[in-house]
Design a protein around this motif. Structure first.
Motif, PDB file in Angstrom:
ATOM      1  N   SER A  40     -13.478 -39.928 -22.405  1.00  0.00           N
ATOM      2  CA  SER A  40     -13.793 -39.253 -20.920  1.00  0.00           C
ATOM      3  C   SER A  40     -15.680 -39.406 -20.317  1.00  0.00           C
ATOM      4  O   SER A  40     -16.078 -39.102 -19.540  1.00  0.00           O
ATOM      5  N   VAL A  41     -16.200 -40.116 -21.451  1.00  0.00           N
ATOM      6  CA  VAL A  41     -17.768 -39.476 -21.629  1.00  0.00           C
ATOM      7  C   VAL A  41     -18.083 -40.752 -21.271  1.00  0.00           C
ATOM      8  O   VAL A  41     -17.695 -42.069 -22.195  1.00  0.00           O
ATOM      9  N   PRO A  53     -22.156 -38.966 -18.699  1.00  0.00           N
ATOM     10  CA  PRO A  53     -20.953 -38.114 -17.076  1.00  0.00           C
ATOM     11  C   PRO A  53     -20.051 -37.417 -17.522  1.00  0.00           C
ATOM     12  O   PRO A  53     -19.416 -38.571 -18.228  1.00  0.00           O
ATOM     13  N   TYR A  54     -19.265 -36.975 -17.082  1.00  0.00           N
ATOM     14  CA  TYR A  54     -17.962 -37.128 -18.451  1.00  0.00           C
ATOM     15  C   TYR A  54     -16.823 -36.349 -16.864  1.00  0.00           C
ATOM     16  O   TYR A  54     -17.409 -35.760 -15.816  1.00  0.00           O
ATOM     17  N   VAL A  55     -16.296 -36.930 -17.149  1.00  0.00           N
ATOM     18  CA  VAL A  55     -14.701 -37.241 -16.019  1.00  0.00           C
ATOM     19  C   VAL A  55     -13.843 -36.340 -16.779  1.00  0.00           C
ATOM     20  O   VAL A  55     -13.056 -36.554 -17.745  1.00  0.00           O
ATOM     21  N   MET A  56     -13.311 -35.654 -15.680  1.00  0.00           N
ATOM     22  CA  MET A  56     -12.824 -34.751 -15.149  1.00  0.00           C
ATOM     23  C   MET A  56     -11.234 -34.607 -14.765  1.00  0.00           C
ATOM     24  O   MET A  56     -12.077 -34.809 -13.197  1.00  0.00           O
ATOM     25  N   ASP A  66     -10.362 -34.476  -9.451  1.00  0.00           N
ATOM     26  CA  ASP A  66     -10.978 -35.352 -10.047  1.00  0.00           C
ATOM     27  C   ASP A  66     -12.707 -34.992 -10.302  1.00  0.00           C
ATOM     28  O   ASP A  66     -12.988 -35.140  -8.774  1.00  0.00           O
ATOM     29  N   HIS A  67     -12.776 -34.537 -10.689  1.00  0.00           N
ATOM     30  CA  HIS A  67     -14.169 -33.986 -11.078  1.00  0.00           C
ATOM     31  C   HIS A  67     -15.233 -34.067 -12.203  1.00  0.00           C
ATOM     32  O   HIS A  67     -14.587 -35.170 -12.793  1.00  0.00           O
ATOM     33  N   ARG A  68     -16.722 -34.442 -12.148  1.00  0.00           N
ATOM     34  CA  ARG A  68     -16.961 -35.398 -12.859  1.00  0.00           C
ATOM     35  C   ARG A  68     -18.630 -33.774 -13.440  1.00  0.00           C
ATOM     36  O   ARG A  68     -18.483 -33.459 -12.561  1.00  0.00           O
ATOM     37  N   ALA A  69     -18.880 -34.500 -14.203  1.00  0.00           N
ATOM     38  CA  ALA A  69     -19.886 -33.213 -15.609  1.00  0.00           C
ATOM     39  C   ALA A  69     -21.107 -34.404 -15.777  1.00  0.00           C
ATOM     40  O   ALA A  69     -20.485 -34.688 -16.111  1.00  0.00           O
TER      41      ALA A  69
END
Length: 88
Positions: A40-41, A53-56, A66-69
């Motif tokens: 997811s990175v 960016p990391y997809v959660m 559906d969040h991002r870090a």
């Protein structure tokens, strides 16, 4: 690896519902173990720097979470710069 959070990130996460906060905290803990080996990175070049960016995402496409870090790695630290909903 250790997780570090910019002060704004704590405020961003605090604005989510309590259920979403728990989900996001749990997902961010995954970055301690293998931050760049996670599927997811991705990588993102911003002002000459490489960020990650990391997809959660929960429940696949159209799921309720559906969040991002966005984070960076320095030495043995994962530094979280931002956490936000995909639509923001």
């Amino acid at each position: 690896m250790n997780l570090e959070f910019r002060e704004e990130v704590i405020d961003e996460i605090s604005a989510f519902s309590s259920e979403t906060q728990q989900y996001v905290w749990k997902e961010l803990q995954e970055l301690k173990h293998s931050p760049v080996d996670n599927r997811s990175v991705d990588t993102l070049k911003v002002q000459g720097r490489m960020l990650f960016p990391y997809v959660m995402k929960e429940d696949g496409r159209g799921g309720k979470r559906d969040h991002r870090a966005v984070f960076d790695i320095k030495e043995d630290n994962v530094i979280i710069y931002a956490v936000f909903h995909r639509d923001k």
